[in-house]
Design a protein around this motif. Sequence first.
Motif, PDB file in Angstrom:
ATOM      1  N   ALA A   1       0.837  -1.211   0.000  1.00 52.60           N
ATOM      2  CA  ALA A   1       0.000   0.000   0.000  1.00 52.60           C
ATOM      3  C   ALA A   1       0.867   1.255   0.000  1.00 52.60           C
ATOM      4  O   ALA A   1       0.579   2.227  -0.724  1.00 52.60           O
ATOM      5  CB  ALA A   1      -0.921  -0.014   1.221  1.00 52.60           C
ATOM      6  N   GLN A   2       1.935   1.247   0.797  1.00 51.58           N
ATOM      7  CA  GLN A   2       2.816   2.419   0.853  1.00 51.58           C
ATOM      8  C   GLN A   2       3.493   2.668  -0.485  1.00 51.58           C
ATOM      9  O   GLN A   2       3.564   3.810  -0.959  1.00 51.58           O
ATOM     10  CB  GLN A   2       3.867   2.221   1.946  1.00 51.58           C
ATOM     11  CG  GLN A   2       4.785   3.438   2.133  1.00 51.58           C
ATOM     12  CD  GLN A   2       5.688   3.299   3.340  1.00 51.58           C
ATOM     13  OE1 GLN A   2       5.698   2.268   4.002  1.00 51.58           O
ATOM     14  NE2 GLN A   2       6.447   4.339   3.631  1.00 51.58           N
ATOM     15  N   LEU A   3       3.994   1.616  -1.105  1.00 51.21           N
ATOM     16  CA  LEU A   3       4.669   1.786  -2.394  1.00 51.21           C
ATOM     17  C   LEU A   3       3.691   2.235  -3.474  1.00 51.21           C
ATOM     18  O   LEU A   3       4.042   3.034  -4.360  1.00 51.21           O
ATOM     19  CB  LEU A   3       5.349   0.469  -2.793  1.00 51.21           C
ATOM     20  CG  LEU A   3       6.525   0.046  -1.905  1.00 51.21           C
ATOM     21  CD1 LEU A   3       7.079  -1.299  -2.339  1.00 51.21           C
ATOM     22  CD2 LEU A   3       7.627   1.106  -1.917  1.00 51.21           C
ATOM     23  N   MET A   4       2.453   1.736  -3.411  1.00 48.32           N
ATOM     24  CA  MET A   4       1.427   2.200  -4.360  1.00 48.32           C
ATOM     25  C   MET A   4       1.207   3.704  -4.217  1.00 48.32           C
ATOM     26  O   MET A   4       1.191   4.451  -5.206  1.00 48.32           O
ATOM     27  CB  MET A   4       0.101   1.465  -4.117  1.00 48.32           C
ATOM     28  CG  MET A   4       0.050   0.028  -4.628  1.00 48.32           C
ATOM     29  SD  MET A   4      -1.493  -0.788  -4.145  1.00 48.32           S
ATOM     30  CE  MET A   4      -2.723   0.220  -4.998  1.00 48.32           C
ATOM     31  N   LEU A   5       1.040   4.147  -2.968  1.00 49.73           N
ATOM     32  CA  LEU A   5       0.772   5.575  -2.732  1.00 49.73           C
ATOM     33  C   LEU A   5       1.960   6.431  -3.158  1.00 49.73           C
ATOM     34  O   LEU A   5       1.787   7.514  -3.737  1.00 49.73           O
ATOM     35  CB  LEU A   5       0.449   5.801  -1.253  1.00 49.73           C
ATOM     36  CG  LEU A   5      -0.884   5.219  -0.780  1.00 49.73           C
ATOM     37  CD1 LEU A   5      -1.043   5.358   0.726  1.00 49.73           C
ATOM     38  CD2 LEU A   5      -2.052   5.910  -1.491  1.00 49.73           C
ATOM     39  N   MET A   6       3.168   5.964  -2.882  1.00 49.61           N
ATOM     40  CA  MET A   6       4.346   6.742  -3.273  1.00 49.61           C
ATOM     41  C   MET A   6       4.497   6.798  -4.794  1.00 49.61           C
ATOM     42  O   MET A   6       4.924   7.807  -5.348  1.00 49.61           O
ATOM     43  CB  MET A   6       5.595   6.146  -2.631  1.00 49.61           C
ATOM     44  CG  MET A   6       5.668   6.403  -1.129  1.00 49.61           C
ATOM     45  SD  MET A   6       7.177   5.767  -0.386  1.00 49.61           S
ATOM     46  CE  MET A   6       7.213   6.693   1.156  1.00 49.61           C
ATOM     47  N   GLY A   7       4.142   5.719  -5.461  1.00 46.04           N
ATOM     48  CA  GLY A   7       4.183   5.731  -6.918  1.00 46.04           C
ATOM     49  C   GLY A   7       3.191   6.732  -7.508  1.00 46.04           C
ATOM     50  O   GLY A   7       3.531   7.517  -8.402  1.00 46.04           O
ATOM     51  N   PHE A   8       1.987   6.732  -6.980  1.00 45.68           N
ATOM     52  CA  PHE A   8       0.996   7.700  -7.460  1.00 45.68           C
ATOM     53  C   PHE A   8       1.364   9.121  -7.036  1.00 45.68           C
ATOM     54  O   PHE A   8       0.984  10.093  -7.707  1.00 45.68           O
ATOM     55  CB  PHE A   8      -0.394   7.331  -6.949  1.00 45.68           C
ATOM     56  CG  PHE A   8      -0.994   6.153  -7.651  1.00 45.68           C
ATOM     57  CD1 PHE A   8      -1.273   6.218  -9.016  1.00 45.68           C
ATOM     58  CD2 PHE A   8      -1.256   4.973  -6.992  1.00 45.68           C
ATOM     59  CE1 PHE A   8      -1.812   5.132  -9.682  1.00 45.68           C
ATOM     60  CE2 PHE A   8      -1.791   3.878  -7.650  1.00 45.68           C
ATOM     61  CZ  PHE A   8      -2.065   3.953  -9.006  1.00 45.68           C
TER      62      PHE A   8
END
Length: 363
Positions: free
Chosen positions: A8-15
């Motif tokens: 979830a954290q990596l998804m948010l940082m990517g977006f």
Amino acid sequence: MDPILLIAQLMLMGFSLLGVGVAEPALQGSHLLRLGVALLVTFLACWLSPRFLTRHARLLYLAALGFLVAVLFIGEGPAGVRRWFDLRFFNFQPSELMKVAIVIYLAAFFHQRGTDYPILGPVLAVDFAAGLVIIEPDFDTGIFILVLAAFMLIVIGVPWRRLLAIGASASFIAMTMLGLYLDRFSYVRERFDGWVATLSGKADVTGTAYQVTQAQKVIVGAGPLGQGPGAVLPHLPEGHNDMVFASVIWAGGWFAGLMVLLAFGLIFARGMQIAARTQGAGSVMALGLTGYLTLQAANNIGVVMGFLPVSGSALPLVSYGGSSMFVAGLALGLLHALAREALRNQPEPKDTASRGDRRGAKA
């Protein structure tokens, strides 16, 4: 580290890279650096002991409170307000740190005293912290601290008679001072009036409702798959910060917006699962940290969509910034630590246990 939280954290940082890149391409390099530091903070915080934090909860709270007092005298900010310390490479905003400090403080208190215990002390601690933030002035963050504390008290089961008594007293005091505050800081009233006018369809789209109206136009115009990371974003004030959710959708489409919601949904579900599987202070801490990340996200997205008044709150792990990004990374790191504790408390599977019993019986 917990794989669901990490995904979830990596998804948010990517977006986040996508949204900030399309809104302010010149900031993409520094933003990438800040994301890396926030990820490092998460890795370091996941090795902290929740019990150590609980033992030193009061000290953490007092340290955060000291920063809040100091920022009123030597802090900096826009238009003469005092909200942060200029540390050259980023602006440290103590009110962001206080959100996590309050969570740890309340977790330690209710672990030691239980829920049906006079709570005047912690209520005064929360009110004092929120009051210092409000007089910076940062009305929205101060209210968020109160909402976060109320969320924790309600969910852990503090008796309603105590909540109602304290709520009535606090409301009476707030109402007596609200008029003076609004007269001095008129932007709070203007934001609320602009929101009411927007809901009733009478807003001035070139004035107080301009930012939200532009965000809604961006979201509608993005389409299902967006305009791509290199597309030119229509004029959107704070498109890299408070309104970054609209910028993400402009670049990645409604699909990207749904993925952001999914990431926060994963954090909420996993955080609540961790709270249910841990005990004592760890359980309350997991609840509070999850509430901090997801309530603030809901508030930010509600503002962008026009459901809530403009508040100026950042979208955790997505908006461009220093303090908000680092403290959100800290909160996720502590959730990772609590997830490890929850794993230790997980009961042994029945089949494994029964096989062990059988082997023991044969022996």
